[in-house]
Write an enzyme that holds these catalytic residues in place. Structure first.
Site, PDB file in Angstrom:
ATOM      1  CG  PHE A  38      39.483  37.191  40.834  1.00  0.00           C
ATOM      2  CD1 PHE A  38      40.101  37.122  39.600  1.00  0.00           C
ATOM      3  CD2 PHE A  38      39.914  36.330  41.844  1.00  0.00           C
ATOM      4  CE1 PHE A  38      41.127  36.215  39.352  1.00  0.00           C
ATOM      5  CE2 PHE A  38      40.944  35.430  41.604  1.00  0.00           C
ATOM      6  CZ  PHE A  38      41.553  35.367  40.361  1.00  0.00           C
ATOM      7  NE  ARG A  60      20.669  32.642  37.024  1.00  0.00           N
ATOM      8  CZ  ARG A  60      19.413  32.604  37.447  1.00  0.00           C
ATOM      9  NH1 ARG A  60      18.999  33.474  38.366  1.00  0.00           N
ATOM     10  NH2 ARG A  60      18.561  31.709  36.963  1.00  0.00           N
ATOM     11  CB  ALA A 105      46.439  26.811  30.986  1.00  0.00           C
ATOM     12  CD  GLU A 121      51.707  31.216  31.593  1.00  0.00           C
ATOM     13  OE1 GLU A 121      52.328  30.322  32.203  1.00  0.00           O
ATOM     14  OE2 GLU A 121      51.340  32.279  32.127  1.00  0.00           O
ATOM     15  N   GLY A 144      27.354  29.238  34.019  1.00  0.00           N
ATOM     16  CA  GLY A 144      26.303  29.568  34.971  1.00  0.00           C
ATOM     17  C   GLY A 144      26.710  30.613  35.987  1.00  0.00           C
ATOM     18  CD  GLU A 148      38.481  31.077  33.556  1.00  0.00           C
ATOM     19  OE1 GLU A 148      39.686  30.814  33.415  1.00  0.00           O
ATOM     20  OE2 GLU A 148      37.793  30.651  34.493  1.00  0.00           O
ATOM     21  CD  GLU A 171      52.970  34.361  38.424  1.00  0.00           C
ATOM     22  OE1 GLU A 171      52.517  33.264  38.007  1.00  0.00           O
ATOM     23  OE2 GLU A 171      53.092  35.365  37.707  1.00  0.00           O
TER      24      GLU A 171
END
Length: 226
Positions: A38, A60, A105, A121, A144, A148, A171
């Site tokens: 990420f 931020r 999802a 999926e 905040g 995503e 996975e």
């Protein structure tokens, strides 16, 4: 792997707020402070104030993990939805029930559309193929601290292949899929037995649109939901 890159952008974006007023965001600078599987970007921003004027520059940190799509498989002939249950490390960390009741999802891959992700999926996680898709909406998950979004759909179940469990073994997925009458699902939302936000959004939308959707789809759905 931690790294920092600097991008001086000095860009602006203007929008209309809920009252019809004009608001502007000034992006002064953006740093990438972490890049691994990420990414974390640090923004230096200022923006219009409701009372007039512009805020001072503030920072931020935004978690970048890509965008997701989700679908609630629905069979109007039986009045049931196909839900899934699986272990979630985030729920464990939060002290919530670790085995979460959810809808299908996944994270949208490069060059993949949200509806394509839902169809893929649905097969991987629940053993079902989908017919027509009805868009529910596109939502920010945690605005905040993350960019995503999740695009949510209601999917017409065309067929279902039952199995003890589903998921991609590489996975470490171990997923149970099960049929539930819609009224039971609505009550599970009311009692907070379902604590997954995306699933709650999908079920509440279905509750609001159940009659019209059933009328639209009932003439063309062929599925065994035993």
């Amino acid at each position: 792997m931690t790294s920092t890159t600097f991008e001086k952008t000095e860009t602006t974006r203007s929008e209309t707020d809920s009252t019809g007023g004009s608001q502007t965001v000034f992006e002064v600078r953006k740093d990438t402070v972490f890049q691994g599987y990420f990414r974390v970007d640090k923004y230096h921003l200022r923006h219009s104030l409701f009372a007039g004027g512009v805020s001072p520059v503030f920072t931020r940190e935004i978690f970048e993990r890509g965008h997701a799509a989700a679908v609630i498989p629905f069979c109007p002939e039986t009045g049931r939805v196909l839900l899934i249950e699986q272990f979630r490390a985030g729920a464990y960390s939060a002290g919530m029930p670790c085995w979460q009741i959810e809808i299908v999802a996944g994270v949208i891959e490069t060059s993949e559309q949200a509806d394509e992700l839902c169809r893929r999926e649905a097969i991987e996680e629940a053993g079902c193929t989908l017919g027509r898709l009805e868009s529910i909406g596109k939502y920010l998950m945690t605005p905040g601290g993350s960019s995503e979004t999740v695009s949510i759909f209601c999917g017409e179940v065309s067929s279902h292949q039952e199995a003890e469990s589903y998921g991609v073994e590489e996975e470490n997925e171990d997923i149970r899929a099960f049929w539930l009458p819609v009224e039971d699902a609505f009550n599970w939302v009311k009692s907070n037995k379902i604590s997954n936000a995306v699933t709650v959004i999908a079920l509440q939308w279905l509750q609001l649109n159940l009659d019209s959707l059933t009328t639209t789809w009932s003439d063309a759905t062929h599925v065994s939901a035993e």
